[in-house]
Design a protein around this motif. Structure first.
Motif, mmCIF file in Angstrom:
data_model
loop_
_atom_site.group_PDB
_atom_site.id
_atom_site.type_symbol
_atom_site.label_atom_id
_atom_site.label_comp_id
_atom_site.label_asym_id
_atom_site.label_seq_id
_atom_site.Cartn_x
_atom_site.Cartn_y
_atom_site.Cartn_z
ATOM 1 N N ASN A 285 -2.404 60.647 84.504
ATOM 2 C CA ASN A 285 -1.244 61.284 83.885
ATOM 3 C C ASN A 285 -0.142 61.486 84.928
ATOM 4 O OD1 ASN A 285 -2.337 62.026 81.097
ATOM 5 N ND2 ASN A 285 -3.878 62.950 82.444
ATOM 6 N N THR B 216 3.895 53.364 83.010
ATOM 7 C CA THR B 216 4.200 53.029 81.615
ATOM 8 C C THR B 216 4.589 54.235 80.771
ATOM 9 O OG1 THR B 216 1.851 53.196 81.039
ATOM 10 C CG2 THR B 216 2.689 51.009 81.646
ATOM 11 N N THR B 217 4.162 55.429 81.174
ATOM 12 C CA THR B 217 4.538 56.643 80.456
ATOM 13 C C THR B 217 4.426 57.828 81.411
ATOM 14 O OG1 THR B 217 4.087 57.999 78.490
ATOM 15 C CG2 THR B 217 2.193 57.026 79.591
ATOM 16 N N TYR B 218 5.292 58.814 81.249
ATOM 17 C CA TYR B 218 5.294 59.934 82.183
ATOM 18 C C TYR B 218 5.978 61.159 81.576
ATOM 19 C CZ TYR B 218 10.146 58.462 83.215
ATOM 20 O OH TYR B 218 11.478 58.114 83.119
ATOM 21 N N SER B 219 5.653 62.314 82.134
ATOM 22 C CA SER B 219 6.367 63.548 81.851
ATOM 23 C C SER B 219 7.402 63.752 82.950
ATOM 24 C CB SER B 219 5.404 64.729 81.808
ATOM 25 O OG SER B 219 4.442 64.580 80.784
ATOM 26 N N ARG C 198 9.939 55.619 78.125
ATOM 27 C CA ARG C 198 8.654 55.956 78.735
ATOM 28 C C ARG C 198 8.476 57.452 78.954
ATOM 29 N NH1 ARG C 198 9.329 51.727 83.607
ATOM 30 N NH2 ARG C 198 11.384 52.741 83.477
ATOM 31 N N LYS D 213 7.600 60.890 77.915
ATOM 32 C CA LYS D 213 6.852 61.428 76.764
ATOM 33 C C LYS D 213 7.033 62.930 76.604
ATOM 34 C CE LYS D 213 2.420 62.340 79.105
ATOM 35 N NZ LYS D 213 0.960 62.129 79.070
#
Length: 251
Positions: free
Chosen positions: A14, A80-83, A103, A105
């Motif tokens: 994550n 590919t996805t992150y906070s 990307r 989220k």
């Protein structure tokens, strides 16, 4: 241009990207390092142009440039996805990134500036920018005004951090950004991911809970919490509280 500098903590799947404020750099977040779950999260503490690990990178120091710099860094790292976490000045940049990068989220804003920036009349704006440009003790005044609860060691630490973390050119450039930017309508209409906000009870009135609640009332999905023991720096003043909420929101 050279890629932005950053510090990495953790090796989890994550990803959380942290951005800093006007008078600090990625070192502002060091107090939370021991309280982050490094098996679950990979945390990148990014320095913008003219700051910290990116101090030698020059630029225009505006919102779109900074947003594209961070987006390009994420791409180069194959994330590919992150906070995304922004603090004060960089909450503007974080909001812009959320508009240009699918990307993202989760958007977490700490003591945020709304997407219409900080408004003041022309003369007050020019006076503020001139004081910052001339290094005429404006930083000392801001620290003093925001630190009345704390001792001189804290004040000296914040003043030293403000001067050492960035170039004068970058500080003035990003201050111009938040005094002149306005993409509020676009942000309210198009940011459709969850927004989590932390404010400090002892911060300046412009960052107070009621004011922030008003500024972000028209966004689609917003949660605001107030930290009773913090001012403008909850990651430093209350690091366990801060890290715990960041982790909860980013899972």
């Amino acid at each position: 241009m050279s890629s932005l500098g950053y510090k990495t903590i953790g090796k989890g799947k994550n990803y959380i990207i942290f951005l800093h404020e006007l008078m600090g750099d990625c070192r502002n977040y060091e107090p939370i390092f021991n309280y982050l779950d490094q098996e679950i999260f990979t945390c990148l503490f990014v320095d913008l142009r003219g700051y910290g690990l990116s101090k030698e990178i020059h630029g225009e120091y505006n919102c779109l440039e900074a947003s594209n710099d961070v987006k390009d860094l994420i791409t180069s790292l194959n994330i590919t996805t992150y906070s995304l976490v922004g603090h004060s000045m960089s909450t503007l940049i974080a909001q812009k990134i959320a508009l240009i990068d699918i990307r993202v989220k989760k958007l977490i804003l700490i003591t945020p500036i709304p997407a219409f920036g900080i408004k003041m009349n022309h003369y007050a704006k020019e006076a503020l920018l001139n004081q910052m440009q001339e290094n005429s003790n404006k930083i000392e005044q801001i620290v003093e005004d925001s630190s009345k609860r704390y001792n001189n060691s804290w004040k000296n630490y914040r003043i030293k951090m403000a001067y050492s973390s960035s170039t004068l050119e970058a500080r003035v450039g990003y201050m111009k950004m938040y005094l002149n930017v306005d993409f509020q309508e676009e942000a309210q209409e198009k940011i459709d991911i969850a927004i989590k906000i932390i404010v400090g009870k002892h911060d300046f009135p412009v960052f107070a809970y009621n004011q922030v609640n008003k500024n972000f009332s028209k966004y689609k999905d917003v949660e605001i919490i107030e930290c009773n023991e913090a001012g403008h720096y909850p990651m430093i003043e209350t690091p366990i509280f801060f890290a715990s909420h960041i982790e909860k929101w980013c899972l």
